[in-house]
Motif scaffolding. Sequence first.
Motif, PDB file in Angstrom:
ATOM      1  N   THR A 180       0.801  -1.184   0.084  1.00  0.00           N
ATOM      2  CA  THR A 180       0.157   0.022   0.022  1.00  0.00           C
ATOM      3  C   THR A 180       1.001   1.201  -0.050  1.00  0.00           C
ATOM      4  N   THR A 181       1.865   1.113   0.885  1.00  0.00           N
ATOM      5  CA  THR A 181       2.999   2.349   0.812  1.00  0.00           C
ATOM      6  C   THR A 181       3.492   2.582  -0.529  1.00  0.00           C
ATOM      7  N   LEU A 182       3.732   1.492  -1.485  1.00  0.00           N
ATOM      8  CA  LEU A 182       4.217   1.614  -2.673  1.00  0.00           C
ATOM      9  C   LEU A 182       3.221   2.307  -3.583  1.00  0.00           C
ATOM     10  N   SER A 183       2.051   1.762  -3.358  1.00  0.00           N
ATOM     11  CA  SER A 183       0.779   2.239  -4.217  1.00  0.00           C
ATOM     12  C   SER A 183       0.622   3.918  -4.134  1.00  0.00           C
ATOM     13  N   GLN A 184       1.233   4.432  -2.901  1.00  0.00           N
ATOM     14  CA  GLN A 184       0.926   5.893  -2.771  1.00  0.00           C
ATOM     15  C   GLN A 184       1.731   6.690  -3.570  1.00  0.00           C
ATOM     16  N   GLU A 185       2.624   6.301  -4.256  1.00  0.00           N
ATOM     17  CA  GLU A 185       3.398   6.919  -5.120  1.00  0.00           C
ATOM     18  C   GLU A 185       2.596   7.490  -6.367  1.00  0.00           C
ATOM     19  N   ALA A 186       1.534   6.726  -6.681  1.00  0.00           N
ATOM     20  CA  ALA A 186       0.685   7.074  -7.776  1.00  0.00           C
ATOM     21  C   ALA A 186       0.048   8.469  -7.554  1.00  0.00           C
ATOM     22  N   ASP A 187      -0.551   9.018  -8.460  1.00  0.00           N
ATOM     23  CA  ASP A 187      -1.304  10.154  -8.392  1.00  0.00           C
ATOM     24  C   ASP A 187      -2.514  10.192  -7.653  1.00  0.00           C
ATOM     25  N   LYS A 188      -3.289   8.830  -8.058  1.00  0.00           N
ATOM     26  CA  LYS A 188      -4.663   8.758  -7.598  1.00  0.00           C
ATOM     27  C   LYS A 188      -4.729   7.253  -7.129  1.00  0.00           C
ATOM     28  N   GLN A 189      -5.013   6.732  -6.090  1.00  0.00           N
ATOM     29  CA  GLN A 189      -5.317   5.572  -5.509  1.00  0.00           C
ATOM     30  C   GLN A 189      -6.764   5.162  -5.439  1.00  0.00           C
ATOM     31  N   VAL A 190      -7.192   4.010  -5.550  1.00  0.00           N
ATOM     32  CA  VAL A 190      -8.698   3.458  -5.261  1.00  0.00           C
ATOM     33  C   VAL A 190      -8.302   2.136  -4.555  1.00  0.00           C
ATOM     34  N   TYR A 191      -8.657   2.382  -3.247  1.00  0.00           N
ATOM     35  CA  TYR A 191      -8.729   1.061  -2.308  1.00  0.00           C
ATOM     36  C   TYR A 191      -9.855   0.554  -2.358  1.00  0.00           C
ATOM     37  N   LEU A 192     -10.406  -0.874  -2.646  1.00  0.00           N
ATOM     38  CA  LEU A 192     -11.499  -1.298  -2.878  1.00  0.00           C
ATOM     39  C   LEU A 192     -12.064  -2.080  -1.560  1.00  0.00           C
ATOM     40  N   ASN A 193     -11.041  -2.883  -1.143  1.00  0.00           N
ATOM     41  CA  ASN A 193     -11.222  -3.661  -0.039  1.00  0.00           C
ATOM     42  C   ASN A 193     -10.827  -3.584   1.414  1.00  0.00           C
ATOM     43  N   ASN A 194     -11.574  -2.544   1.974  1.00  0.00           N
ATOM     44  CA  ASN A 194     -11.281  -2.086   3.384  1.00  0.00           C
ATOM     45  C   ASN A 194     -12.214  -2.963   4.213  1.00  0.00           C
ATOM     46  N   ASN A 195     -12.782  -3.939   4.111  1.00  0.00           N
ATOM     47  CA  ASN A 195     -13.437  -5.031   5.010  1.00  0.00           C
ATOM     48  C   ASN A 195     -12.438  -5.394   5.963  1.00  0.00           C
ATOM     49  N   ARG A 196     -12.942  -5.828   7.099  1.00  0.00           N
ATOM     50  CA  ARG A 196     -12.434  -6.607   8.115  1.00  0.00           C
ATOM     51  C   ARG A 196     -12.160  -7.964   7.619  1.00  0.00           C
ATOM     52  N   GLU A 197     -12.954  -8.595   6.857  1.00  0.00           N
ATOM     53  CA  GLU A 197     -12.824  -9.919   6.228  1.00  0.00           C
ATOM     54  C   GLU A 197     -12.929  -9.816   4.664  1.00  0.00           C
ATOM     55  N   GLN A 198     -12.078 -11.187   4.372  1.00  0.00           N
ATOM     56  CA  GLN A 198     -12.111 -11.263   2.544  1.00  0.00           C
ATOM     57  C   GLN A 198     -13.107 -12.161   2.568  1.00  0.00           C
ATOM     58  N   ASN A 199     -14.471 -11.535   2.588  1.00  0.00           N
ATOM     59  CA  ASN A 199     -15.679 -12.584   2.437  1.00  0.00           C
ATOM     60  C   ASN A 199     -16.081 -12.632   1.149  1.00  0.00           C
ATOM     61  N   ALA A 200     -16.811 -13.314   0.505  1.00  0.00           N
ATOM     62  CA  ALA A 200     -17.190 -13.649  -0.803  1.00  0.00           C
ATOM     63  C   ALA A 200     -17.857 -12.431  -1.240  1.00  0.00           C
ATOM     64  N   ARG A 201     -18.194 -11.426  -0.790  1.00  0.00           N
ATOM     65  CA  ARG A 201     -18.837 -10.063  -1.594  1.00  0.00           C
ATOM     66  C   ARG A 201     -17.560  -9.354  -2.249  1.00  0.00           C
ATOM     67  N   GLN A 202     -16.505  -9.694  -1.726  1.00  0.00           N
ATOM     68  CA  GLN A 202     -15.352  -8.578  -2.338  1.00  0.00           C
ATOM     69  C   GLN A 202     -14.714  -9.547  -3.526  1.00  0.00           C
ATOM     70  N   TYR A 203     -15.229  -9.380  -4.523  1.00  0.00           N
ATOM     71  CA  TYR A 203     -14.786  -9.906  -5.793  1.00  0.00           C
ATOM     72  C   TYR A 203     -14.012  -9.014  -6.902  1.00  0.00           C
ATOM     73  N   ASP A 204     -13.203  -9.647  -7.400  1.00  0.00           N
ATOM     74  CA  ASP A 204     -12.254  -8.806  -8.433  1.00  0.00           C
ATOM     75  C   ASP A 204     -13.038  -8.096  -9.398  1.00  0.00           C
ATOM     76  N   ASP A 205     -14.348  -8.375  -9.830  1.00  0.00           N
ATOM     77  CA  ASP A 205     -15.050  -7.512 -10.734  1.00  0.00           C
ATOM     78  C   ASP A 205     -15.367  -6.285 -10.074  1.00  0.00           C
ATOM     79  N   ASP A 206     -15.065  -5.939  -8.998  1.00  0.00           N
ATOM     80  CA  ASP A 206     -15.252  -4.745  -8.327  1.00  0.00           C
ATOM     81  C   ASP A 206     -14.156  -3.621  -8.855  1.00  0.00           C
ATOM     82  N   VAL A 207     -13.323  -4.033  -9.660  1.00  0.00           N
ATOM     83  CA  VAL A 207     -12.290  -2.771 -10.166  1.00  0.00           C
ATOM     84  C   VAL A 207     -12.554  -2.469 -11.416  1.00  0.00           C
ATOM     85  N   LEU A 208     -13.751  -3.160 -12.143  1.00  0.00           N
ATOM     86  CA  LEU A 208     -14.097  -2.614 -13.246  1.00  0.00           C
ATOM     87  C   LEU A 208     -14.812  -1.408 -13.217  1.00  0.00           C
ATOM     88  N   LYS A 209     -15.571  -0.865 -12.474  1.00  0.00           N
ATOM     89  CA  LYS A 209     -16.050   0.527 -12.408  1.00  0.00           C
ATOM     90  C   LYS A 209     -15.176   1.490 -12.339  1.00  0.00           C
TER      91      LYS A 209
END
Length: 571
Positions: A318-347
């Motif tokens: 995450t620290t390395l990602s901070q070098e970018a101009d803009k960041q989008v962090y999608l997975n801020n849940n306490r658990e990696q549950n079944a609702r956090q799928y990779d197709d969330d990156v599409l939008k």
Amino acid sequence: MFLFFWYFSGVTQLLILLSDSAGFTGFRQSALVSTLWMIPLILFPARMRWLAAMIGIPLWICSLAGFGYFLVYGQEFSQSVIFIMFESNQSEASEYLMQYFAWWMVPLFIGYGLGAWLLWRKLRPVYLPWPKAIFACLLLFTLSLGYTVTRQLIINADSHRALDKIEDRLEPATPWQLIVGYHQYRQQLSNMQAMLKNKNSVAPVKHLSDARAGLPSTLVLVIGESTNRQRMSLYGYPRQTTPNLDRLRNQLDVFDNVVTPRPYTIEALQQILTFADQENPDRYLTTPSVVNLMKQAGYKTFWITNQQTMTKRNTMLTTLSQEADKQVYLNNNREQNARQYDDDVLKPFDNVLADPALRKFVVVHLLGTHMNYQYRYPPEYEFFTDRRGVPPNVTDHQLSTYNSYDNAVRFNDQVVSTLIEHFAATKPDGFLLYLSDHGEAVFDPDHPDVLGRSEGAPTAPMYTVPFIIWRSPSWKAHQQLDLASMTSRPYSSAHFIHTWANLAGLHFDELDYSKSLVSTQYQVHPLLIGNPEHPKNLIDFSEISPGLSQPLAREKEIAKSARRKTINSHL
């Protein structure tokens, strides 16, 4: 008393020694370091049993990690594993525990705990006259810590080097392996954060030129997770795990001989995204990353990640990602549950594509096929449920995990192919490159009992990664690279930044075209795998995977020769 405290490190070290997976050093050091805990019992014999319990219970808890790891892999709990443990969140760690847990481990853990309890029951106080007690404690301190600390401080003028040597001596014993691991993790994290704070002090590349300077460009890097290309039908796997990429096959340049240098995310990406490599593993601290490079070339930079982040700065990545101009962090849940799928990156990816910036560089970091596999795809992607296409070595007990991994690969195919299609729909002038950070062993025929990744017991699936490029027609016309003739070149993703720069049309003094997979000046380099902190243990990937194609036999021999020269030079 000695046996009780030795037990928590010594049992595992004895098993390691008897299995011939490591030498005598760890066994000896664990015995010496364990004598430290005898000191309180000698000083306060009246409270001996209470003190032994207060010390022994934490030691037993800490020792379970090393003992359990040996049960799974037959290897010592390495520094790399400790590092990964501290990079994992609680949910991810619990997923690993669930994935590796087997019923037969229960009686072994019970027996292991029972042995400690029986030794505790046999403890008896040792009453010594005060002068003799003090002498005994000084002797025990010298054996456990004093001699090592004093010697290293004397022979090493550099205190940091002395501390590293001291930590090496302590590491085989419980709980020092966890303490040392945490110290080194914090040290590395501090280094990364310092680099971020003082990025202006990291010198940019010299004499940068851009063949497309001032022209519109959108370049996309998609980083997968734990995906072994041998389980992709795009690479010949008999199950249809990548139907969408198979359909796009004639639009893709599919490289079939790329391996990762390390089987762990952080350590692999430290090399993939920077000028660090197996011979120079610390260069990620002192040289520009691919994000810095693209910013220097005038690109607006974006980082979209579905990797879990409790806060924006809670991991090195995450620290390395901070070098970018803009960041989008999608997975801020306490658990990696079944609702956090990779197709969330599409939008957010579509939003970035719509950004009006003339030149854009986009990193999309997926959860991919990360364990626990059934959490990586929605229920409707439960496509593989039976034994059709499953190798005969897979047992009934293993079948569910085996199928879950293939289902995760199939959903990963859906996400990656959709990213390509959305990118292509914008009619960009640019390219999209997809590779995985590392692979994953999932009950493969050559190693039917291996699940996951272990640098101490490497297998080919842990290192073989997909490497795929989609180029827009306008980019192909401009660059005119015949990538089809280059797709079977043996290549380590440790040199990825040279390939990326070459593809992007950049040139600078530090660019080594011999390390670019797509350059006419490409040369075969050793495919070094292993922990670069122990360079004598680095090996060429071909030593664990003899399956390189026959047309590459000569290049394989060149690679072996180059490897010998490189390692000899490094040593």
